[in-house]
Design an enzyme around this catalytic site. Structure first.
Site, PDB file in Angstrom:
ATOM      1  N   ASN A   1       0.867  -1.179   0.000  1.00  0.00           N
ATOM      2  CA  ASN A   1       0.000   0.000   0.000  1.00  0.00           C
ATOM      3  C   ASN A   1       0.905   1.229   0.000  1.00  0.00           C
ATOM      4  O   ASN A   1       1.449   1.605   1.038  1.00  0.00           O
ATOM      5  CB  ASN A   1      -0.900  -0.025   1.245  1.00  0.00           C
ATOM      6  CG  ASN A   1      -1.775   1.211   1.334  1.00  0.00           C
ATOM      7  OD1 ASN A   1      -1.830   2.015   0.406  1.00  0.00           O
ATOM      8  ND2 ASN A   1      -2.463   1.366   2.459  1.00  0.00           N
TER       9      ASN A   1
ATOM     10  N   LYS B   1       0.078   4.198  -0.365  1.00  0.00           N
ATOM     11  CA  LYS B   1      -0.629   5.382   0.164  1.00  0.00           C
ATOM     12  C   LYS B   1      -0.364   6.593  -0.747  1.00  0.00           C
ATOM     13  O   LYS B   1      -0.285   6.422  -1.957  1.00  0.00           O
ATOM     14  CB  LYS B   1      -0.214   5.652   1.611  1.00  0.00           C
ATOM     15  CG  LYS B   1      -0.362   4.414   2.489  1.00  0.00           C
ATOM     16  CD  LYS B   1      -0.276   4.718   3.944  1.00  0.00           C
ATOM     17  CE  LYS B   1      -0.307   3.400   4.718  1.00  0.00           C
ATOM     18  NZ  LYS B   1      -0.351   3.586   6.148  1.00  0.00           N
TER      19      LYS B   1
ATOM     20  N   HIS C   1      -9.837   0.961   4.598  1.00  0.00           N
ATOM     21  CA  HIS C   1      -8.581   1.142   5.346  1.00  0.00           C
ATOM     22  C   HIS C   1      -8.851   2.070   6.535  1.00  0.00           C
ATOM     23  O   HIS C   1      -9.657   2.998   6.438  1.00  0.00           O
ATOM     24  CB  HIS C   1      -7.522   1.738   4.416  1.00  0.00           C
ATOM     25  CG  HIS C   1      -6.158   1.733   5.019  1.00  0.00           C
ATOM     26  ND1 HIS C   1      -5.742   2.674   5.930  1.00  0.00           N
ATOM     27  CD2 HIS C   1      -5.117   0.868   4.871  1.00  0.00           C
ATOM     28  CE1 HIS C   1      -4.501   2.397   6.303  1.00  0.00           C
ATOM     29  NE2 HIS C   1      -4.098   1.306   5.675  1.00  0.00           N
TER      30      HIS C   1
ATOM     31  N   GLU D   1      -7.296   4.472   7.699  1.00  0.00           N
ATOM     32  CA  GLU D   1      -7.103   5.910   7.419  1.00  0.00           C
ATOM     33  C   GLU D   1      -8.339   6.493   6.740  1.00  0.00           C
ATOM     34  O   GLU D   1      -8.687   7.656   6.954  1.00  0.00           O
ATOM     35  CB  GLU D   1      -5.836   6.106   6.566  1.00  0.00           C
ATOM     36  CG  GLU D   1      -4.588   5.921   7.407  1.00  0.00           C
ATOM     37  CD  GLU D   1      -3.363   5.452   6.654  1.00  0.00           C
ATOM     38  OE1 GLU D   1      -3.339   5.529   5.408  1.00  0.00           O
ATOM     39  OE2 GLU D   1      -2.418   4.986   7.318  1.00  0.00           O
TER      40      GLU D   1
ATOM     41  N   GLU E   1      -5.834  -5.371  10.537  1.00  0.00           N
ATOM     42  CA  GLU E   1      -4.859  -4.307  10.760  1.00  0.00           C
ATOM     43  C   GLU E   1      -5.184  -3.555  12.047  1.00  0.00           C
ATOM     44  O   GLU E   1      -6.003  -2.621  12.026  1.00  0.00           O
ATOM     45  CB  GLU E   1      -4.903  -3.311   9.592  1.00  0.00           C
ATOM     46  CG  GLU E   1      -4.566  -3.904   8.252  1.00  0.00           C
ATOM     47  CD  GLU E   1      -3.911  -2.865   7.353  1.00  0.00           C
ATOM     48  OE1 GLU E   1      -2.769  -3.076   6.974  1.00  0.00           O
ATOM     49  OE2 GLU E   1      -4.527  -1.835   7.071  1.00  0.00           O
TER      50      GLU E   1
ATOM     51  N   GLY F   1       1.766   2.103  10.886  1.00  0.00           N
ATOM     52  CA  GLY F   1       2.691   3.227  10.749  1.00  0.00           C
ATOM     53  C   GLY F   1       3.355   3.646  12.043  1.00  0.00           C
ATOM     54  O   GLY F   1       3.940   4.727  12.119  1.00  0.00           O
TER      55      GLY F   1
ATOM     56  N   SER G   1       2.976  -2.290  10.622  1.00  0.00           N
ATOM     57  CA  SER G   1       4.419  -2.242  10.893  1.00  0.00           C
ATOM     58  C   SER G   1       5.143  -3.541  10.559  1.00  0.00           C
ATOM     59  O   SER G   1       6.062  -3.951  11.280  1.00  0.00           O
ATOM     60  CB  SER G   1       4.668  -1.822  12.348  1.00  0.00           C
ATOM     61  OG  SER G   1       4.168  -0.513  12.557  1.00  0.00           O
TER      62      SER G   1
HETATM   63  C1  PEP Z   1      -1.208   0.030   6.215  1.00  0.00           C
HETATM   64  O1  PEP Z   1      -1.344   1.238   6.104  1.00  0.00           O
HETATM   65  O2  PEP Z   1      -2.047  -0.734   5.715  1.00  0.00           O
HETATM   66  C2  PEP Z   1      -0.054  -0.471   6.932  1.00  0.00           C
HETATM   67  C3  PEP Z   1      -0.048  -1.709   7.334  1.00  0.00           C
HETATM   68  O3  PEP Z   1       0.978   0.431   7.156  1.00  0.00           O
HETATM   69  P1  PEP Z   1       2.372   0.116   7.882  1.00  0.00           P
HETATM   70  O4  PEP Z   1       2.935  -1.142   7.272  1.00  0.00           O
HETATM   71  O5  PEP Z   1       3.217   1.312   7.592  1.00  0.00           O
HETATM   72  O6  PEP Z   1       2.086  -0.062   9.324  1.00  0.00           O
END
Ligand code: PEP
Length: 275
Positions: A12, A14, A98, A100, A185, A191, A231
């Site tokens: 992703n 983003k 997601h 976000e 998630e 993040g 992460s």
């Molecule tokens: C995400 O935004 O779906 C995600 C898992 O981000 P990160 O790997 O940076 O935690």
């Protein structure tokens, strides 16, 4: 016995990269993963790069995903992107719900349900994101939150009567259950550099699979892939890959580095070759 579900790794990106950066990334990444065929690899660039990246990926085994979609097929919806447009650009997957988008753009389970249906109608496989916040986790409500989000996104318990009401999703999904992917998630892990413990993620993935068995059937639930996201990096990925109900990862930060993301792909491939 081999794994029933093919491992899946999704980048992703983003809101990152312009065309030159994306092309530079692809030069490195496609070369590093040239021999990977047991693990399914997917890149989700921003809308503006779908065409550029999609054209390059046509020469490879890597699939294209969008990060979002709108649920109408066409019309007066300024600034939105429809499933037909994504299909036209060769998107195989689309990320839906997601955290976000839930948090920053007010997406509710109802909106997410519409997006999910629209994706399936257009034959684009949705990657549905679910996960609890830190407060919810601390209050011991993780699985309750996951259940509400999944039921809300997937299920229409009693479809409203009247003109044009959609059928329950289970009828729409049917044989295409493998087209649905769930990404677990935890919001607190996205993040932040703080990942969930693999055994904790596995317990929640198992909970999700059992819920899917209730909503659809045991057979369908066994086919749906469940990813972990939050992460993930080359140092912690193997712990997740070894969990029986975790079928891969949705990766944000580490997917922005083509070398690191290729390393994750190699790790998944090595384990898939062994099992
Ligand atoms: C995400 O935004 O779906 C995600 C898992 O981000 P990160 O790997 O940076 O935690």
């Amino acid at each position: 016995m081999g794994r029933e579900r093919r491992r899946l790794l999704v980048a992703n990106w983003k809101m990152h990269f312009v065309r030159a950066q994306a092309l530079e990334y692809l030069k490195i990444f496609t070369e590093r993963v040239r021999n990977i065929n047991k693990t399914e690899l997917v890149l989700a660039p921003p809308f503006t790069l779908l065409e550029t990246v999609g054209r390059e990926l046509q020469k490879t085994q890597i699939k294209l995903a969008a990060q979002n979609l709108f649920y109408e097929r066409q019309g007066a919806f300024t600034g939105e992107i429809s499933p037909l447009m994504l299909k036209d650009l060769g998107c195989h997957y689309v990320i839906v719900g997601h955290s976000e988008r839930r948090r920053l753009f007010g997406e509710t389970d109802e909106i997410i349900n519409k997006k999910l249906r629209a994706a399936l109608d257009a034959e684009i496989a949705p990657i549905l994101c679910v996960g609890e916040t830190l407060e919810e986790r601390r209050a011991g409500r993780t699985q309750q939150v996951l259940e509400v989000q999944i039921r809300g996104a997937l299920h229409t318990p009693s479809p409203p009567s009247g003109r044009g009401s959609p059928p329950p999703l289970r009828e729409g999904l049917g044989e295409r259950s493998e087209d649905l992917v769930i990404a677990y998630e935890p919001v607190w892990a996205i993040g932040t550099g703080v990942n969930a413990e693999p055994h904790e993620a596995e317990a929640n993935a198992l909970f999700i699979r059992e819920l899917l068995a209730q909503l659809f059937s045991a057979e369908i639930a066994q086919k749906i892939r469940i990813l972990y996201g939050g992460s993930v990096n080359p140092a912690n990925f193997e712990g997740f890959l070894r969990q029986p109900n975790i079928d891969g990862a949705l990766v944000g930060g580490a997917s922005l580095d083509p070398e690191a993301f290729a390393q994750l792909a190699q790790m998944a491939e090595r384990l898939s070759e062994l099992s």
